[in-house]
Design an enzyme around this catalytic site. Structure first.
Site, mmCIF file in Angstrom:
data_model
loop_
_atom_site.group_PDB
_atom_site.id
_atom_site.type_symbol
_atom_site.label_atom_id
_atom_site.label_comp_id
_atom_site.label_asym_id
_atom_site.label_seq_id
_atom_site.Cartn_x
_atom_site.Cartn_y
_atom_site.Cartn_z
ATOM 1 N N SER A 321 47.976 36.004 39.043
ATOM 2 C CA SER A 321 46.773 36.820 39.227
ATOM 3 C C SER A 321 46.577 37.322 40.651
ATOM 4 C CB SER A 321 45.543 36.032 38.786
ATOM 5 O OG SER A 321 45.562 35.866 37.370
ATOM 6 N N HIS A 364 34.659 39.294 29.305
ATOM 7 C CA HIS A 364 33.794 39.293 30.483
ATOM 8 C C HIS A 364 32.690 40.353 30.413
ATOM 9 C CE1 HIS A 364 37.513 37.405 32.131
ATOM 10 N NE2 HIS A 364 36.632 36.691 32.829
ATOM 11 N N CYS A 377 39.758 39.188 35.663
ATOM 12 C CA CYS A 377 39.733 39.719 34.301
ATOM 13 C C CYS A 377 41.039 40.423 33.960
ATOM 14 C CB CYS A 377 38.561 40.683 34.157
ATOM 15 S SG CYS A 377 38.493 41.476 32.534
#
Length: 494
Positions: A321, A364, A377
């Site tokens: 991420s 989300h 996200c």
């Protein structure tokens, strides 16, 4: 009477003949001795004088002292300590077997190895049969000094890694110079048996850390024992080096990863200095100083966790991420989104017949760029990645220093892999598909990076968009503010 007279005459004639030849041979011998004495005392006088001096005087090489390594705050990490070593000079030993038998009662050594190797040593060059013996053994040798002709106790410096395995992949280790290295120009002033840097900082800064050995002329007796020093040329120690790492930070990083496999890298964003670099598991460089034992070396090379590999610069992993920062930067730079752009996350993204899920199953909701990064996200970056395309993402990744080696002054650094459409066609012989862009956009798929590369990505964000070459030595405090002077350059995003 005539008979007697003739007999006496024949006797004396034979006697005169023998006396003549004896005198002749005595004369020839005398002339030979005179010529030999003239040859030795006149023609060979200089050479004989040198030989005599060599028997009385002997040149002894003095050890060079290797430079010390400090952390950025002056904490000593690596230095040298005294080691006691037992040396033999074969030419000064009347009976080698008897001497080895006497020594075997005082110290431990490999008898067969000594007998095999000592005959290969040049004349009057000390051969060390026991390295780094304890003080009690050294005292026993010194007590019997005058009984041990041809045996000497040499106090030599040995590398001391004060904190054992701390920073082992960064600092490196020493070992004996190899035959292949001996023929290289860089080692023209080295000798067989010298200890050199083989890995890490110890290898990179070998010319700086390695001192210049000295010598002394000593007077010796018939047994080879030193009687006194005639003259000396002292050794010049190597230069000390202040490393970029901070000892306490390194300790904390190693404690955090203890018992695991992986790597930790901490960088000072304004200079690129490495404050901590850990690769786990590590190794103890003290084990290498006198020549690594076969059992220890075999354990290291056969270990499935590969403790000799520096995972911080050689380990290749998907960035995960953290890579979303690069995708976000590409989106802003290309004008595909801005800080107010909203993307809805219902918990998945549908592409064709396939659903690509977000890590949060229920989603989300509506996210802007800031909250998407904060919540990591996946759906937000799936959609942003598709709008950009893999090539524009790759272009931004390369501006952040990925897909190429960072330039750190350590060996065997890997450059990683940032895929493009052209790369897949060339190496996979396949067309790029949209689903692969989704994986790339969240740091998965074909993406491969080193921990050092990703630490530098974060440092670029922290310093306002400057890409700095990682440094392994300390930068003076007054140079911190001038990143361009330190070799940095802006990636063009603020």
């Amino acid at each position: 009477m005539d008979y007697i007279y003739h007999g006496e005459e024949s006797f004396f004639r034979g006697l005169r003949s023998r006396v003549f030849w004896i005198t002749f041979f005595v004369f020839i011998a005398f002339i030979t001795i005179v010529i030999r004495l003239w040859y030795l005392q006149v023609l060979q006088a200089d050479n004989l004088k040198k030989w005599a001096e060599n028997n009385r005087l002997r040149q002894v090489t003095l050890s060079d002292f290797r430079g010390r390594l400090y952390d950025r705050n002056g904490v000593e990490l690596v230095s040298s300590r005294a080691s006691y070593n037992v040396a033999l000079i074969r030419e000064d030993i009347p009976d080698l077997d008897a001497m080895l038998a006497q020594l075997s009662g005082l110290i431990t050594f490999d008898w067969e190895k000594v007998k095999k190797e000592i005959i290969l040593i040049p004349p009057f060059v000390p051969y060390i049969i026991a390295h780094d013996i304890d003080r009690n053994s050294a005292a026993r040798i010194e007590e019997r000094r005058y009984e041990l002709a041809g045996v000497s106790l040499k106090v030599l410096p040995i590398r001391d890694y004060r904190y054992g395995s701390l920073g082992s992949h960064f600092i490196g280790y020493l070992s004996e110079i190899s035959r292949e290295e001996m023929v290289l120009e860089a080692f023209k002033n080295y000798r067989q048996g010298d200890i050199i840097g083989k890995y890490g900082v110890e290898k990179i800064f070998e010319p700086v850390l390695h001192g210049k050995r000295g010598k002394k002329i000593v007077e010796v007796d018939a047994a080879g024992r030193e009687l006194g020093v005639v003259s000396s040329l002292y050794s010049v120690p190597g230069k000390d080096i202040f490393l970029s790492i901070e000892k306490n930070t390194q300790v904390a990083a190693e404690k955090a990863i203890e018992g695991k496999r992986g790597a930790i890298v901490a960088i000072k964003p304004s200079t690129g200095e490495i404050l901590a670099m850990v690769s786990a598991p590590g190794f103890n460089p003290n084990k290498f100083t006198l020549g690594v034992e076969w059992k220890y070396w075999n354990r290291l090379v056969s270990d499935e966790s590969h403790p000799l590999n520096n995972r911080a610069i050689q380990g290749l992993y998907p960035p995960g991420s953290v890579y979303k920062i690069i995708v976000a930067a590409a989106g802003l730079d290309e004008g595909v989104i801005d800080e107010n752009s909203i993307i809805n996350c219902p918990g998945y993204y549908r592409l064709g017949r396939k659903r690509y899920r977000c890590w949060r199953k229920w989603g989300h909701g509506k996210m802007n760029l800031e909250t998407a990064i904060a919540q990591s996200c996946d759906v937000f970056f799936y959609q942003l990645g598709l709008k950009l395309g893999v090539d524009r993402i790759a272009d931004m990744a390369e501006r952040f220093g990925l897909n190429t080696a960072s330039g750190i002054n350590l060996e065997h650094e890997k450059s990683g892999l940032i895929p493009t459409m052209a790369w897949k066609e060339k190496y996979r012989h396949e067309k790029w598909i949209a689903g692969e862009t989704l994986s790339v956009a969240i740091g998965q798929g074909f993406n491969l990076v080193t921990p050092l590369q990703m630490a530098r990505v974060i440092s670029i964000v922290a310093n306002g968009g400057w890409i700095m070459t990682p440094r392994i030595t300390r930068v003076p405090d007054d140079a911190d503010a001038d990143m361009e002077a330190l070799g940095g350059h802006s990636i063009g995003i603020s």
